[in-house]
Every structure is written in C-alpha cells, then in structure tokens.
Design an enzyme around this catalytic site. Structure first.
Site, PDB file in Angstrom:
ATOM      1  N   CYS A 222     -20.370 -29.344   3.909  1.00 13.63           N
ATOM      2  CA  CYS A 222     -20.898 -28.012   4.258  1.00 13.63           C
ATOM      3  C   CYS A 222     -22.422 -28.096   4.202  1.00 13.63           C
ATOM      4  CB  CYS A 222     -20.363 -26.955   3.308  1.00 13.63           C
ATOM      5  SG  CYS A 222     -21.202 -27.000   1.753  1.00 13.63           S
TER       6      CYS A 222
ATOM      7  N   ARG B  92     -14.573 -24.825   3.223  1.00  9.26           N
ATOM      8  CA  ARG B  92     -14.628 -26.045   2.426  1.00  9.26           C
ATOM      9  C   ARG B  92     -13.717 -25.948   1.200  1.00  9.26           C
ATOM     10  NH1 ARG B  92     -15.259 -29.314  -1.489  1.00  9.26           N
ATOM     11  NH2 ARG B  92     -15.661 -27.446  -2.658  1.00  9.26           N
TER      12      ARG B  92
ATOM     13  N   ARG C 256     -19.306 -14.502   5.093  1.00  4.38           N
ATOM     14  CA  ARG C 256     -18.289 -15.221   4.303  1.00  4.38           C
ATOM     15  C   ARG C 256     -18.228 -14.666   2.883  1.00  4.38           C
ATOM     16  NH1 ARG C 256     -19.586 -20.886   3.519  1.00  4.38           N
ATOM     17  NH2 ARG C 256     -17.875 -20.569   2.066  1.00  4.38           N
TER      18      ARG C 256
ATOM     19  N   ILE D 234     -26.935 -28.677  -9.447  1.00  7.68           N
ATOM     20  CA  ILE D 234     -25.518 -28.675  -9.058  1.00  7.68           C
ATOM     21  C   ILE D 234     -25.304 -29.260  -7.669  1.00  7.68           C
ATOM     22  CG2 ILE D 234     -23.454 -27.246  -8.740  1.00  7.68           C
ATOM     23  CD1 ILE D 234     -24.425 -27.318 -11.652  1.00  7.68           C
TER      24      ILE D 234
ATOM     25  N   LYS E 195     -15.507 -13.125  -4.438  1.00 11.52           N
ATOM     26  CA  LYS E 195     -14.996 -14.106  -3.451  1.00 11.52           C
ATOM     27  C   LYS E 195     -14.476 -15.329  -4.193  1.00 11.52           C
ATOM     28  CE  LYS E 195     -17.915 -17.135  -1.390  1.00 11.52           C
ATOM     29  NZ  LYS E 195     -17.530 -18.544  -1.477  1.00 11.52           N
ATOM     30  N   ASN E 196     -15.262 -15.840  -5.129  1.00  8.83           N
ATOM     31  CA  ASN E 196     -14.886 -17.091  -5.813  1.00  8.83           C
ATOM     32  C   ASN E 196     -13.827 -16.873  -6.865  1.00  8.83           C
ATOM     33  OD1 ASN E 196     -16.634 -18.323  -4.119  1.00  8.83           O
ATOM     34  ND2 ASN E 196     -18.283 -18.559  -5.623  1.00  8.83           N
TER      35      ASN E 196
ATOM     36  N   ARG F 266     -19.267 -32.437   0.315  1.00  7.35           N
ATOM     37  CA  ARG F 266     -18.591 -31.782  -0.803  1.00  7.35           C
ATOM     38  C   ARG F 266     -17.410 -32.691  -1.220  1.00  7.35           C
ATOM     39  NH1 ARG F 266     -19.937 -26.252  -0.729  1.00  7.35           N
ATOM     40  NH2 ARG F 266     -18.668 -25.913  -2.571  1.00  7.35           N
ATOM     41  N   PRO F 267     -17.656 -33.683  -2.041  1.00  2.57           N
ATOM     42  CA  PRO F 267     -16.598 -34.626  -2.410  1.00  2.57           C
ATOM     43  C   PRO F 267     -15.455 -33.940  -3.163  1.00  2.57           C
ATOM     44  CG  PRO F 267     -18.530 -34.937  -3.763  1.00  2.57           C
ATOM     45  CD  PRO F 267     -18.911 -33.947  -2.724  1.00  2.57           C
ATOM     46  N   ILE F 268     -14.293 -34.548  -3.120  1.00  5.27           N
ATOM     47  CA  ILE F 268     -13.132 -33.995  -3.847  1.00  5.27           C
ATOM     48  C   ILE F 268     -12.518 -35.072  -4.747  1.00  5.27           C
ATOM     49  CG2 ILE F 268     -12.569 -32.207  -2.136  1.00  5.27           C
ATOM     50  CD1 ILE F 268     -10.454 -34.165  -0.983  1.00  5.27           C
TER      51      ILE F 268
ATOM     52  N   ASP G 217     -25.415 -20.384  -7.374  1.00  7.78           N
ATOM     53  CA  ASP G 217     -25.270 -19.450  -6.247  1.00  7.78           C
ATOM     54  C   ASP G 217     -26.309 -18.342  -6.272  1.00  7.78           C
ATOM     55  OD1 ASP G 217     -21.624 -19.561  -6.216  1.00  7.78           O
ATOM     56  OD2 ASP G 217     -23.157 -20.960  -5.533  1.00  7.78           O
TER      57      ASP G 217
HETATM   58  C1  EPZ Z   1     -17.486 -23.423  -6.554  1.00  5.51           C
HETATM   59  O1  EPZ Z   1     -17.542 -24.500  -5.621  1.00  5.51           O
HETATM   60  C2  EPZ Z   1     -17.951 -22.198  -5.793  1.00  5.51           C
HETATM   61  N1  EPZ Z   1     -17.039 -21.963  -4.669  1.00  5.51           N
HETATM   62  C3  EPZ Z   1     -19.372 -22.423  -5.285  1.00  5.51           C
HETATM   63  O2  EPZ Z   1     -19.797 -21.222  -4.639  1.00  5.51           O
HETATM   64  C4  EPZ Z   1     -20.281 -22.677  -6.485  1.00  5.51           C
HETATM   65  O3  EPZ Z   1     -21.587 -22.950  -6.038  1.00  5.51           O
HETATM   66  C5  EPZ Z   1     -19.742 -23.884  -7.274  1.00  5.51           C
HETATM   67  O4  EPZ Z   1     -18.373 -23.638  -7.662  1.00  5.51           O
HETATM   68  C6  EPZ Z   1     -20.550 -24.148  -8.533  1.00  5.51           C
HETATM   69  O5  EPZ Z   1     -20.510 -23.020  -9.357  1.00  5.51           O
HETATM   70  C7  EPZ Z   1     -15.844 -21.383  -4.915  1.00  5.51           C
HETATM   71  O6  EPZ Z   1     -15.507 -21.064  -6.051  1.00  5.51           O
HETATM   72  C8  EPZ Z   1     -14.973 -21.156  -3.723  1.00  5.51           C
HETATM   73  P1  EPZ Z   1     -17.910 -27.663  -8.028  1.00  5.51           P
HETATM   74  P2  EPZ Z   1     -16.905 -25.948  -6.001  1.00  5.51           P
HETATM   75  O7  EPZ Z   1     -16.648 -28.410  -7.814  1.00  5.51           O
HETATM   76  O8  EPZ Z   1     -15.665 -25.756  -6.778  1.00  5.51           O
HETATM   77  C9  EPZ Z   1     -19.596 -32.045  -7.122  1.00  5.51           C
HETATM   78  C10 EPZ Z   1     -20.699 -19.919  -2.910  1.00  5.51           C
HETATM   79  O9  EPZ Z   1     -21.813 -19.847  -2.374  1.00  5.51           O
HETATM   80  N2  EPZ Z   1     -18.177 -32.448  -7.019  1.00  5.51           N
HETATM   81  O10 EPZ Z   1     -18.206 -27.066  -9.374  1.00  5.51           O
HETATM   82  O11 EPZ Z   1     -16.861 -26.764  -4.776  1.00  5.51           O
HETATM   83  C11 EPZ Z   1     -20.032 -31.218  -5.923  1.00  5.51           C
HETATM   84  O12 EPZ Z   1     -20.438 -32.068  -4.865  1.00  5.51           O
HETATM   85  C12 EPZ Z   1     -20.121 -21.284  -3.235  1.00  5.51           C
HETATM   86  O13 EPZ Z   1     -19.976 -18.929  -3.220  1.00  5.51           O
HETATM   87  C13 EPZ Z   1     -17.879 -33.817  -6.944  1.00  5.51           C
HETATM   88  O14 EPZ Z   1     -18.761 -34.680  -6.965  1.00  5.51           O
HETATM   89  O15 EPZ Z   1     -18.049 -26.495  -6.960  1.00  5.51           O
HETATM   90  C14 EPZ Z   1     -21.179 -30.412  -6.451  1.00  5.51           C
HETATM   91  O16 EPZ Z   1     -22.352 -31.185  -6.418  1.00  5.51           O
HETATM   92  C15 EPZ Z   1     -21.067 -22.415  -2.885  1.00  5.51           C
HETATM   93  N3  EPZ Z   1     -16.570 -34.189  -6.830  1.00  5.51           N
HETATM   94  C16 EPZ Z   1     -20.802 -30.166  -7.919  1.00  5.51           C
HETATM   95  O17 EPZ Z   1     -19.778 -31.135  -8.232  1.00  5.51           O
HETATM   96  C17 EPZ Z   1     -15.551 -33.260  -6.822  1.00  5.51           C
HETATM   97  O18 EPZ Z   1     -14.366 -33.670  -6.744  1.00  5.51           O
HETATM   98  C18 EPZ Z   1     -20.268 -28.749  -8.173  1.00  5.51           C
HETATM   99  O19 EPZ Z   1     -19.096 -28.633  -7.523  1.00  5.51           O
HETATM  100  C19 EPZ Z   1     -15.876 -31.889  -6.890  1.00  5.51           C
HETATM  101  C20 EPZ Z   1     -17.196 -31.512  -6.988  1.00  5.51           C
END
Ligand code: EPZ
Length: 421
Positions: free
Chosen positions: A119, A95, A402, A332, A25-26, A124-126, A310
């Site tokens: 979520c 998300r 999902r 994380i 999926k990811n 989930r900040p960006i 995950d």
């Molecule tokens: C990806 O999410 C995966 N989703 C998540 O899988 C996975 O848990 C995560 O990576 C970590 O491995 C997909 O690939 C679609 P991150 P992502 O950006 O990209 C913070 C599942 O169950 N952060 O590495 O959103 C954030 O809040 C899902 O399949 C910021 O602060 O993860 C989190 O605490 C859940 N600012 C941490 O970083 C930002 O701009 C990790 O987020 C972006 C993220």
C-alpha cells in the site's frame, strides 16, 4: 466516483461545536472476520459507513455470508460458508483483508487468498501472520502470488512470540486460536484498544480470551462460537483527527461518543502544544485551542500505548503552524511521510530524512491544489487546509473515504467552509 470529486476548503474559519465520533474502522474490520467464525447472525452496531467496511462485507459475501446494513448497524449471517477463497481483486482493494485468513482457516480448515497488495505506506509484509499460523499447524503454500492454506486436522494451540507487536498478526492469531484445539499464548502481543474490543466480542460469542490489552494474550480454543450483538468502539484516530482540526483553527470542540483513555498519547502532545483538553462523563471530550500553538518538540510514533502512527499525519499538519521546530520519528511504517510534500505546497517547511521529518513552524499557510495519496495523509491535507488562508482543492478522496465517514459533513457542521464537488 470519488476519483473525479474534490473537497474544496476555504480556510481560516474557527471551528466550534459538537461532533459525535464515528465507530472505529480498525475495530470493525477484525470484528467482521470474527463474525465469520460463529455460524449464525451477528449484529455490529456503530459500524461506520466506510469503503473499507463495504470491502469487508464483499469479502464475507464471497465466502457465503450474508451482510445487511441498516444505517450504522450491520448484520452478518455466517450460517453457511460456501467458499474459502477470497478473490484477488478484493485482496487488493484492502490491504488488511489478510485479517480474514485466521478466521476462515480455523472454521473451514482451508483458505485460499492472494498476497495482499502493498500500500502507500510501503510493502505490507505478512510474515508474522504466516509464521504464527504455521506454528498452529497450518500448511501454507505460497505460489504465483497465492496463498494455499490448509489445516486438515484443524489448528492447534501454540506458544507464539511476536518479534514485533503487530496489530493485524495479534488479531489474526486470536481469531485462529478461538476455535483451535488447546491453548494459544501470544507473547509481545499488540496492546491497541481494538485488540481488547475484539477479545470482548469473541468472549461474548462463547470464546475464552484473556489478557487482551496487555502484552500476553491467552486464548483457549472452544468447540463452537455462537453469534452475538456488539457495539463497535469509538474511532480514536478519527477523534484525534478532529482534535487536530479544532486546534489548527484556534477553535473549540466537544467530541461525544469517544473514549479519552484511548486518546491519552495524542491529548498529551496537544496539551504540550498549548491546547486545553478536558474529558467529562463517560464519553465526552472538550478541546480549546488558543493561537498560536507551540511545537511539542519530538514526537515518536510507537505501538500502543505510545503515540499512534495513524495520528502522525494530522498532527504533522497542525505542527506546520506551531511556533518552533517539531521532529517526527516514524517508527512503525517506513514510508509514511508522503503528505509532507503536499503540505509544502501550502507553504509548510518540512524536511524528511528516512524515518525522521523535521517541521519548522511558519506564520501562515496559503491554499493550494492538493492530492491525497493515502488515508491519513489525506486527513493531514484537510487539517492543514482548514488552517490555511484562502482556498484549497483536495483530490484523491477515495483514500479519505476509506476511513472517515462524511468528513466534509462533520467539519461543516462545526463551522468549516468545506464542500465536496
Ligand atoms: C493496523 O495495521 C492498522 N490497520 C493500521 O491503520 C495501523 O497503522 C497499524 O495497525 C499500526 O497501528 C488496521 O487495523 C486495519 P501492524 P497492521 O501489523 O495490522 C510490519 C489506518 O490508517 N509487519 O501493526 O497492518 C508492518 O510492515 C491503518 O487506519 C511486518 O513486518 O499494522 C509495519 O511496518 C494504516 N510483518 C509494522 O509491522 C507482518 O507480518 C506495523 O504493522 C505484519 C506487520
């Protein structure tokens, strides 16, 4: 539809047999965004049948692409992009739809989307995504929950250092940089295997990405990308989940269509617990779990190649029946232990303090009414119910659907007493 449904599990059955692991999926989601980059018809094989993939196709269709699925092959025709706006309801549905921003912006020089909803795992900040795109020349206005992004003269390369190795931010920057003017370097990039798979897709389309899988990824922008054909990598989290299901049942499983290298952080912990795991051939793994398993001690989630966040929920489910005390440190996400209270309904002994959860193994669990509140938490409930005595009924299946393709069919095929009503 999934709201009224329940998964009914009568636990205690030993799993035995063979599972072909679904596509990732990811891995699929960023590839859908990449397919929007290269005008023409790209073909994605081994694409899992998941609601998140359906959502990604709906987003692509909203901007003018055509998506067609035949079994596990999805064709994306992005010859014409008619709109650059992703509607709010689709942003809320998934998300991670922020992953489309970089691709649409770099190809169409503008993109309008709403802030992705938070979520179950917390806000989930960006901010990393937006800061990086601004460094590449994007003008992004945030108002009334909307993001108006423009890059009138196109995006340009930049040297970007991520304060945290965010998977989504790394992917978004790679996508945006592939058609930007000049070279982009991402320092402290995420090293997840899905990043490497995305890089190989972009390169197949004529892009120039190097260093993926390491902590510095370099992307040289090109004029144009052409469509390509690609087989999506195996889903390492689905594989980890099924390994935990085999272990909780004291059974043995063969997993095919998987990559044991991607699973090393998980198999190392399962071996510490007393499981015997072998890999053989290109893509096969074998696990045998004698009972009772012992606690692996402390499990800290981390960015790859650390233990994947995950896989924390299904592993926690397994440790509820392991002898000893297991300490989970969730580094994380700030709110990823919601499955603990549901596991307690089965008789698990878990105490949660902020980002630490302490699991004291018990002799047995007994079936209960359970509710999934997020995708991997739902997988934890299924894992624990397989190891519980008696019947468990699990609701909240839209979360589980999902990320797992036909999870009840897969588990039933290796001996679980599981059905969806
Ligand atoms: C990806 O999410 C995966 N989703 C998540 O899988 C996975 O848990 C995560 O990576 C970590 O491995 C997909 O690939 C679609 P991150 P992502 O950006 O990209 C913070 C599942 O169950 N952060 O590495 O959103 C954030 O809040 C899902 O399949 C910021 O602060 O993860 C989190 O605490 C859940 N600012 C941490 O970083 C930002 O701009 C990790 O987020 C972006 C993220």
């Amino acid at each position: 539809m999934a709201e009224q449904q329940r998964i009914i599990i009568s636990g205690g059955k030993r799993l035995e047999g063979e599972i072909a692991v679904q596509g990732a999926k990811n891995g699929a989601l960023p590839l859908f965004a990449a397919a929007a980059l290269c005008g023409g018809e790209s073909v994605l094989h081994n694409c899992p049948k998941l609601s998140d993939c359906d959502s990604a196709c709906r987003i692509l269709e909203c901007i003018g692409c055509k998506c067609k699925r035949e079994k596990n092959t999805v064709t994306v025709d992005s010859s014409v992009i008619g709109s650059v706006e992703v509607p709010t309801h689709l942003m809320r549905e998934m998300r991670s739809s922020i992953i489309f921003l970089g691709a649409i912006l770099t190809r169409c020089k503008s993109c309008r989307l709403s802030f992705p909803g938070g979520c179950e795992l917390g806000p989930r900040p960006i901010d990393f995504h937006l800061a990086a795109l601004r460094e590449m020349g994007a003008e992004i206005e945030e108002k009334h929950g909307f993001l108006d992004c423009t890059a009138p003269s196109g995006l340009h390369g930049a040297k970007i250092t991520l304060s945290f190795s965010s998977v989504g931010a790394t992917e978004n920057i790679m996508l945006a940089a592939s058609l930007a003017e000049g070279v982009t370097e991402i320092h402290n990039a995420a090293r997840e295997p899905e990043i490497t798979d995305l890089a190989s897709f972009i390169n197949k389309c004529g892009g120039k990405v190097s260093g993926a899988g390491g902590s510095t990824v370099t992307i040289e922008g090109v004029e144009k990308l052409r469509p390509c054909e690609h087989k999506i990598m195996p889903d390492r989290i689905a594989a980890a989940t099924y390994l935990c299901c085999a272990a909780v049942s004291g059974g043995e499983l063969i997993l095919t269509e998987t990559d044991h290298n991607d699973l090393r952080p998980v198999t190392a912990v399962l071996e510490q617990m007393g499981c015997r795991i072998y890999s053989y051939g290109q893509s096969n793994m074998f696990i045998n779990a004698k009972k009772p398993l012992i606690s692996p001690g402390t499990v800290r989630t981390n960015v790859h190649p650390g233990f994947p966040t995950d896989a924390q929920p299904p592993l926690m489910a397994l440790t509820t029946l392991a002898a000893g005390t297991t300490v989970f440190v969730e580094n994380i996400f700030e709110n990823r232990f919601k499955h603990a209270s549901e596991l307690a309904r089965l008789g698990a002994r878990i105490s949660v303090e902020g980002k630490v959860a302490v699991v004291t193994g018990v002799k047995n669990l007994s079936g209960a009414e359970l509710m999934a509140t997020d995708l991997r938490g739902g997988a934890a409930l299924i894992t624990a119910a397989l190891g519980a005595e008696g019947v468990s009924r699990i609701s909240g299946l839209s979360h589980i659907d999902r990320g797992y393709e036909n999870i009840e069919g897969v588990l039933r095929s290796v001996g679980a007493d599981i059905k969806r009503m």
